[in-house]
Design a protein around this motif. Structure first.
Motif, PDB file in Angstrom:
ATOM      1  N   THR A  77       0.816  -1.210   0.000  1.00 59.76           N
ATOM      2  CA  THR A  77       0.000   0.000   0.000  1.00 59.76           C
ATOM      3  C   THR A  77       0.850   1.259   0.000  1.00 59.76           C
ATOM      4  O   THR A  77       2.080   1.212   0.135  1.00 59.76           O
ATOM      5  CB  THR A  77      -0.999   0.002   1.179  1.00 59.76           C
ATOM      6  OG1 THR A  77      -1.947   1.049   1.005  1.00 59.76           O
ATOM      7  CG2 THR A  77      -0.279   0.158   2.510  1.00 59.76           C
ATOM      8  N   ILE A  78       0.179   2.399  -0.161  1.00 58.05           N
ATOM      9  CA  ILE A  78       0.843   3.641  -0.545  1.00 58.05           C
ATOM     10  C   ILE A  78       1.336   4.493   0.621  1.00 58.05           C
ATOM     11  O   ILE A  78       2.122   5.410   0.422  1.00 58.05           O
ATOM     12  CB  ILE A  78      -0.098   4.496  -1.424  1.00 58.05           C
ATOM     13  CG1 ILE A  78      -1.414   4.782  -0.688  1.00 58.05           C
ATOM     14  CG2 ILE A  78      -0.328   3.809  -2.746  1.00 58.05           C
ATOM     15  CD1 ILE A  78      -2.399   5.627  -1.479  1.00 58.05           C
ATOM     16  N   GLY A  79       0.853   4.209   1.850  1.00 55.93           N
ATOM     17  CA  GLY A  79       1.285   5.024   2.982  1.00 55.93           C
ATOM     18  C   GLY A  79       0.501   4.753   4.241  1.00 55.93           C
ATOM     19  O   GLY A  79      -0.364   3.861   4.278  1.00 55.93           O
ATOM     20  N   LYS A  97       3.930  -1.266   3.573  1.00 60.36           N
ATOM     21  CA  LYS A  97       3.934   0.096   3.032  1.00 60.36           C
ATOM     22  C   LYS A  97       5.107   0.240   2.062  1.00 60.36           C
ATOM     23  O   LYS A  97       6.264   0.102   2.460  1.00 60.36           O
ATOM     24  CB  LYS A  97       4.058   1.117   4.167  1.00 60.36           C
ATOM     25  CG  LYS A  97       2.798   1.328   4.974  1.00 60.36           C
ATOM     26  CD  LYS A  97       2.973   2.404   6.023  1.00 60.36           C
ATOM     27  CE  LYS A  97       3.876   1.932   7.155  1.00 60.36           C
ATOM     28  NZ  LYS A  97       3.998   2.955   8.223  1.00 60.36           N
ATOM     29  N   VAL A  98       4.798   0.500   0.799  1.00 55.80           N
ATOM     30  CA  VAL A  98       5.853   0.648  -0.204  1.00 55.80           C
ATOM     31  C   VAL A  98       5.854   2.032  -0.850  1.00 55.80           C
ATOM     32  O   VAL A  98       6.769   2.368  -1.594  1.00 55.80           O
ATOM     33  CB  VAL A  98       5.739  -0.433  -1.309  1.00 55.80           C
ATOM     34  CG1 VAL A  98       5.897  -1.820  -0.711  1.00 55.80           C
ATOM     35  CG2 VAL A  98       4.438  -0.306  -2.082  1.00 55.80           C
ATOM     36  N   GLY A  99       4.824   2.848  -0.582  1.00 62.48           N
ATOM     37  CA  GLY A  99       4.762   4.177  -1.165  1.00 62.48           C
ATOM     38  C   GLY A  99       4.154   4.187  -2.558  1.00 62.48           C
ATOM     39  O   GLY A  99       3.565   3.201  -3.002  1.00 62.48           O
ATOM     40  N   SER A 100       4.312   5.323  -3.237  1.00 64.18           N
ATOM     41  CA  SER A 100       3.684   5.500  -4.550  1.00 64.18           C
ATOM     42  C   SER A 100       4.526   6.394  -5.453  1.00 64.18           C
ATOM     43  O   SER A 100       5.138   7.362  -4.981  1.00 64.18           O
ATOM     44  CB  SER A 100       2.301   6.131  -4.377  1.00 64.18           C
ATOM     45  OG  SER A 100       1.762   6.546  -5.618  1.00 64.18           O
ATOM     46  N   GLN A 277       6.819   8.259  -0.222  1.00 68.46           N
ATOM     47  CA  GLN A 277       7.887   8.026  -1.195  1.00 68.46           C
ATOM     48  C   GLN A 277       8.009   6.536  -1.524  1.00 68.46           C
ATOM     49  O   GLN A 277       7.982   5.690  -0.648  1.00 68.46           O
ATOM     50  CB  GLN A 277       9.217   8.552  -0.661  1.00 68.46           C
ATOM     51  CG  GLN A 277      10.356   8.452  -1.676  1.00 68.46           C
ATOM     52  CD  GLN A 277      11.609   9.156  -1.192  1.00 68.46           C
ATOM     53  OE1 GLN A 277      11.614   9.774  -0.148  1.00 68.46           O
ATOM     54  NE2 GLN A 277      12.681   9.052  -1.969  1.00 68.46           N
ATOM     55  N   MET A 278       8.149   6.251  -2.822  1.00 66.12           N
ATOM     56  CA  MET A 278       8.216   4.869  -3.281  1.00 66.12           C
ATOM     57  C   MET A 278       9.500   4.202  -2.799  1.00 66.12           C
ATOM     58  O   MET A 278      10.591   4.745  -2.926  1.00 66.12           O
ATOM     59  CB  MET A 278       8.154   4.830  -4.809  1.00 66.12           C
ATOM     60  CG  MET A 278       7.888   3.465  -5.392  1.00 66.12           C
ATOM     61  SD  MET A 278       6.163   2.995  -5.144  1.00 66.12           S
ATOM     62  CE  MET A 278       6.248   1.241  -5.480  1.00 66.12           C
ATOM     63  N   ASP A 279       9.351   2.998  -2.230  1.00 64.10           N
ATOM     64  CA  ASP A 279      10.500   2.218  -1.762  1.00 64.10           C
ATOM     65  C   ASP A 279      10.483   0.872  -2.483  1.00 64.10           C
ATOM     66  O   ASP A 279       9.861  -0.090  -2.035  1.00 64.10           O
ATOM     67  CB  ASP A 279      10.416   2.026  -0.246  1.00 64.10           C
ATOM     68  CG  ASP A 279      11.676   1.376   0.330  1.00 64.10           C
ATOM     69  OD1 ASP A 279      12.477   0.834  -0.454  1.00 64.10           O
ATOM     70  OD2 ASP A 279      11.837   1.400   1.565  1.00 64.10           O
TER      71      ASP A 279
END
Length: 288
Positions: A77-79, A97-100, A277-279
């Motif tokens: 998911t994004i945050g 949580k991996v960001g976007s 932030q995307m990780d």
């Protein structure tokens, strides 16, 4: 359609024999069929579902309890915002949580705008569905017929094109001079606008991160699809009647930049934190 999709998935699995499969996760039936088809083919395949967009107040299908074979192994998911909603409501317990990639857009800094009391630019942000796009288009077209003071910029979703919309909606695109179908980038449209009118589009969050005043067209409906519902819990930015827009325009001119400036700045912060932030390393670490 779902049967054909299942057969196509089986065909691709036989060709590529993957160890991992990543797909989007919005609550569609085809997503559940995909997970089940993969697990039937090989239960050891790692299924990761990327919940990449907004979650609305009455979101339902993504949280429904399904037998295990219809579920992914983990949800990306994004945050924090969506992570906490999923943690509370989802039966799928592995959340990451991996960001976007949208976070890159949100890095643009807020710039204070000089507000004109006599001329506003209003950006219209529909979703990718024809029904939603036509709803907003017809609403704003009526508004333009008697509002000659302001400019309205209608931005189609990237999946949509004007020809298809014309055929589906039986619309004559002989538009008034103050209504523009945008061909600019989202960034340019946002930077040149004062107010955004939206319904379920995630681009409302991107627009609001720049200081734009977001107005949700509720259309006299009981079930909201507002992606900003948790910030505007009082529904103070909701409108049902286009004839009442002048009230909100006056609020924008007289208060949004002055008396309620703290609310605007809080909204900017909320939106910038919505898409983290995307990780990519987190995704890689969870692959087999």
């Amino acid at each position: 359609i779902n049967l054909r999709f299942e057969l196509q998935t089986k065909y691709l699995l036989q060709i590529f024999r993957p160890k991992n499969v990543i797909c989007t996760f919005e609550g569609h039936s085809w997503e559940r069929i995909l997970f089940k088809t993969i697990k039937e083919f090989n239960s050891n395949i790692n299924c990761l579902a990327y919940q990449h967009t907004v979650l609305t107040k009455y979101q339902n299908s993504i949280f429904l309890p399904f037998p295990k074979e219809f579920n992914p192994d983990a949800i990306l998911t994004i945050g924090d915002h969506n992570y906490n909603i999923l943690k509370k409501n989802s039966k799928i317990k592995k959340l990451i949580k991996v960001g976007s990639p949208k976070n890159n857009f949100l890095k643009f800094h807020y710039k204070s705008k000089r507000v004109s009391k006599h001329f506003l630019r209003i950006l219209i942000l529909p979703e990718s569905f024809y029904s939603e796009t036509l709803l907003l288009f017809k609403m704003i077209l009526k508004r333009c017929n008697y509002d000659n003071l302001n400019q309205y910029i209608f931005r189609l979703h990237p999946r949509m094109n004007i020809e298809d919309l014309s055929n589906v909606g039986n619309i004559n695109f002989n538009l008034p001079k103050n209504l523009i179908i945008s061909r600019q980038t989202l960034e340019n449209d946002i930077n040149s606008s004062d107010i955004a009118i939206y319904r379920g589009s995630a681009s409302a969050i991107e627009a609001s991160s720049s200081g734009i005043y977001p107005l949700y067209f509720n259309n006299n409906q009981d079930i909201s699809i507002d992606p900003l519902y948790s910030f505007f819990s009082d529904e103070s930015n909701y409108f049902n009647d286009i004839n009442n827009l002048d009230i909100y325009f006056e609020y924008y001119i007289n208060e949004w930049h002055n008396k309620t400036k703290s609310k605007k700045l809080n909204l900017i912060t909320f939106c910038k934190e919505y898409f983290e932030q995307m990780d990519y390393l987190k995704i890689i670490k969870n692959l087999k």
